[in-house]
Design a protein around this motif. Structure first.
Motif, PDB file in Angstrom:
ATOM      1  N   ASP A 234       0.950  -1.200  -0.071  1.00  0.00           N
ATOM      2  CA  ASP A 234       0.013  -0.247  -0.133  1.00  0.00           C
ATOM      3  C   ASP A 234       0.788   1.356  -0.030  1.00  0.00           C
ATOM      4  OD1 ASP A 234      -2.245   1.494   0.063  1.00  0.00           O
ATOM      5  OD2 ASP A 234      -2.610   1.587   2.177  1.00  0.00           O
ATOM      6  N   ALA A 235       1.673   1.221  -0.840  1.00  0.00           N
ATOM      7  CA  ALA A 235       2.962   2.381  -0.893  1.00  0.00           C
ATOM      8  C   ALA A 235       2.873   3.353  -2.043  1.00  0.00           C
ATOM      9  CB  ALA A 235       4.271   1.725  -0.811  1.00  0.00           C
ATOM     10  N   GLY A 236       1.621   3.260  -2.765  1.00  0.00           N
ATOM     11  CA  GLY A 236       1.420   4.337  -3.798  1.00  0.00           C
ATOM     12  C   GLY A 236       1.823   4.031  -4.890  1.00  0.00           C
ATOM     13  N   TRP A 237       2.254   4.762  -6.061  1.00  0.00           N
ATOM     14  CA  TRP A 237       2.187   4.665  -7.363  1.00  0.00           C
ATOM     15  C   TRP A 237       3.994   4.114  -7.635  1.00  0.00           C
ATOM     16  CZ3 TRP A 237      -1.214   4.645 -11.241  1.00  0.00           C
ATOM     17  CH2 TRP A 237      -2.705   5.156 -10.954  1.00  0.00           C
ATOM     18  N   PRO A 238       4.281   3.260  -8.732  1.00  0.00           N
ATOM     19  CA  PRO A 238       5.485   3.133  -9.054  1.00  0.00           C
ATOM     20  C   PRO A 238       6.199   4.465  -9.620  1.00  0.00           C
ATOM     21  CG  PRO A 238       4.008   1.346  -9.986  1.00  0.00           C
ATOM     22  CD  PRO A 238       3.239   2.539  -9.473  1.00  0.00           C
ATOM     23  N   ILE A 239       7.245   4.714  -9.376  1.00  0.00           N
ATOM     24  CA  ILE A 239       7.564   6.167  -9.830  1.00  0.00           C
ATOM     25  C   ILE A 239       8.963   6.123 -10.578  1.00  0.00           C
ATOM     26  CG2 ILE A 239       6.498   7.567  -8.024  1.00  0.00           C
ATOM     27  CD1 ILE A 239       9.296   7.850  -6.525  1.00  0.00           C
ATOM     28  N   ARG A 240       9.664   5.263 -10.532  1.00  0.00           N
ATOM     29  CA  ARG A 240      10.925   4.882 -11.333  1.00  0.00           C
ATOM     30  C   ARG A 240      10.919   3.316 -11.612  1.00  0.00           C
ATOM     31  NH1 ARG A 240      15.698   7.796 -12.481  1.00  0.00           N
ATOM     32  NH2 ARG A 240      17.335   6.475 -12.953  1.00  0.00           N
ATOM     33  N   VAL A 263      11.633  -1.864  -9.350  1.00  0.00           N
ATOM     34  CA  VAL A 263      10.482  -0.623  -9.224  1.00  0.00           C
ATOM     35  C   VAL A 263      10.571  -0.280  -7.921  1.00  0.00           C
ATOM     36  CG1 VAL A 263       8.052  -0.583  -9.259  1.00  0.00           C
ATOM     37  CG2 VAL A 263       8.992  -2.536 -10.503  1.00  0.00           C
ATOM     38  N   GLN A 264      10.689   1.358  -8.051  1.00  0.00           N
ATOM     39  CA  GLN A 264      10.797   2.217  -6.737  1.00  0.00           C
ATOM     40  C   GLN A 264       9.428   2.688  -6.847  1.00  0.00           C
ATOM     41  OE1 GLN A 264      12.888   5.705  -6.782  1.00  0.00           O
ATOM     42  NE2 GLN A 264      13.749   5.101  -4.582  1.00  0.00           N
ATOM     43  N   LEU A 265       8.749   2.762  -5.433  1.00  0.00           N
ATOM     44  CA  LEU A 265       7.442   3.109  -5.198  1.00  0.00           C
ATOM     45  C   LEU A 265       7.469   4.634  -4.643  1.00  0.00           C
ATOM     46  CD1 LEU A 265       5.833   0.154  -3.820  1.00  0.00           C
ATOM     47  CD2 LEU A 265       5.770   0.809  -5.976  1.00  0.00           C
ATOM     48  N   GLU A 266       6.327   5.491  -4.526  1.00  0.00           N
ATOM     49  CA  GLU A 266       6.311   6.591  -4.079  1.00  0.00           C
ATOM     50  C   GLU A 266       7.209   6.949  -2.670  1.00  0.00           C
ATOM     51  OE1 GLU A 266       2.760   9.638  -4.778  1.00  0.00           O
ATOM     52  OE2 GLU A 266       1.969   7.117  -5.123  1.00  0.00           O
ATOM     53  N   GLY A 267       7.043   6.068  -1.796  1.00  0.00           N
ATOM     54  CA  GLY A 267       7.634   6.278  -0.344  1.00  0.00           C
ATOM     55  C   GLY A 267       9.222   5.869  -0.479  1.00  0.00           C
ATOM     56  N   GLY A 268       9.754   5.392  -1.671  1.00  0.00           N
ATOM     57  CA  GLY A 268      11.189   5.068  -1.705  1.00  0.00           C
ATOM     58  C   GLY A 268      11.288   3.674  -1.574  1.00  0.00           C
ATOM     59  N   HIS A 269      10.260   2.808  -1.442  1.00  0.00           N
ATOM     60  CA  HIS A 269      10.402   1.370  -1.088  1.00  0.00           C
ATOM     61  C   HIS A 269      10.778   0.835  -2.458  1.00  0.00           C
ATOM     62  CE1 HIS A 269       9.506  -2.717   0.306  1.00  0.00           C
ATOM     63  NE2 HIS A 269       9.140  -2.923  -0.999  1.00  0.00           N
ATOM     64  N   THR A 270      11.636  -0.126  -2.777  1.00  0.00           N
ATOM     65  CA  THR A 270      12.074  -0.610  -4.060  1.00  0.00           C
ATOM     66  C   THR A 270      11.698  -2.325  -4.059  1.00  0.00           C
ATOM     67  OG1 THR A 270      13.815   0.976  -4.130  1.00  0.00           O
ATOM     68  CG2 THR A 270      13.977  -1.350  -5.293  1.00  0.00           C
TER      69      THR A 270
END
Length: 382
Positions: A234-240, A263-270
């Protein structure tokens, strides 16, 4: 409740069989009343199954799915067409007032997913993406534990879908010599927005092998693993997104037979993801947090605290009953249609997955990292 099925190829006929079996076991109380496919032989085969297994139910056949959608007496449709047509078929169905179960991946491209998401959100229709592992309770347990802070901040995760073949991947559909474009196969309708092209029975039967029509491993296999992990986080959108693809064994397949993506997500999770069709050994699905790790490779959801936080957290092993996940997802959608609620596998989650899938595919083919901006909903090279 009366249902139709659009697309009666291998996956579609599998859905017809499964639905009729569930009905025969009194697990669902729907009637399957209509089928549609561009290929008459496939349509006739599925019709034989649906008629035989549903005693007394009249099942109609349509070569054009629009003729099925105009029927006011059909409440919902299950769509199992090739992925390049998913957004077209699903938007037409929603605009016709039908509830929709759409096979995964939700769409082929990011722009298609955003179009479909907009149509779904503007409607009151019940919409489900057919990613079967979303039916497994261990991922809902993981989402709750993460929200409760059981593993601290989630730092990175890993998952994979790997298998092997001696004959090449997605070669399992035989080429039927009875297929005749213009006679019993509507080739132009099947191609849709990717036409016109010369008749190609290999493309028609084995479209997952071709880059214009499918993302291959990423969209067919890895979505099964990525979707429930993204749900749990539940960490938002993929951003990179970055990815590497290679051809090792199946040199005739246009899509890659080995894929590695980040895949990096909005909060920085990879999230680290691996897919292969030339070696079956994958990575266990797990989510690593600052204070503990969630293991999701087995039936249960297991938590192991980090040693330095062992005084703050206990090891957990949350039991889950083994289920047939695809049937569970079908039944959840059918119950959601009755209850007018969101099913396990939603359009919002499906869109986020397509962003990761599409950008990974573009990264492999173009040799670039790609970013996605959740504010503008735009993707571009990094």
């Amino acid at each position: 409740i009366r249902m139709g099925v659009i697309g009666t190829g291998g996956m579609g006929t599998g859905h017809v069989n499964a639905f009729c079996n569930l009905k025969g076991e009194s697990k669902v109380d729907y009637d399957l009343v209509a089928l549609s496919d561009v290929c008459q032989p496939r349509l006739d085969n599925a019709h034989g199954v649906a008629t035989k297994k549903q005693n007394g139910v009249t099942v109609d056949r349509y070569r054009r799915y629009h003729d099925l959608l105009v029927r006011d007496d059909i409440d919902c449709v299950l769509i199992a067409t090739p992925e390049h047509q998913h957004h077209v078929n699903a938007m037409d169905a929603i605009r016709a007032g039908k509830d929709v179960y759409l096979e995964k991946p939700m769409t082929l491209r990011t722009e298609h997913a955003l179009q479909l998401r907009k149509v779904v959100k503007a409607s009151d229709r019940v919409f489900c993406v057919g990613t079967q592992k979303m039916a497994l309770s261990k991922f809902r347990d993981a989402r709750r534990l993460i929200a409760e802070g059981e593993i601290g901040k989630p730092i990175w995760s890993q998952t994979s879908y790997c298998r092997n073949s001696t004959t090449g991947e997605w070669n399992y559909y035989n080429l039927d010599p009875s297929w005749k474009p213009g006679e019993n196969v509507d080739w132009d309708e099947w191609l849709g927005w990717l036409g016109p092209r010369e008749w190609d029975p290999k493309l028609y039967a084995r479209w997952r092998r071709y880059r214009d029509f499918s993302t291959g491993i990423v969209g067919d296999l890895l979505v099964h693993q990525m979707t429930p992990v993204l749900f749990a986080l539940d960490a938002g959108w993929p951003i990179r997104v970055t990815a590497h693809g290679a051809h090792h064994i199946d040199m005739d397949m246009e899509n890659h037979d080995q894929v590695n993506m980040t895949v990096q997500l909005e909060g920085g999770h990879t999230m680290i993801v691996a897919g292969s069709t030339c070696n079956q050994i994958g990575m266990e699905t797990m989510i690593r947090g600052h204070e503990g790790t969630i293991y999701l490779g087995g039936t249960n959801c297991r938590v192991q605290p980090e040693q330095i936080f062992s005084d703050d957290h206990e090891p957990l092993d949350l039991p889950a009953k083994p289920v047939q996940d695809q049937n569970m997802l079908r039944m959840d959608w059918m119950e959601a249609v009755k209850e007018r609620r969101e099913p396990f596998s939603s359009v919002e989650l499906g869109t986020k997955v397509v962003v990761a899938v599409d950008l990974a595919t573009r990264s492999m083919w173009e040799g670039k990292a790609f970013t996605f901006d959740p504010e503008t909903m735009k993707a571009e090279p990094a």
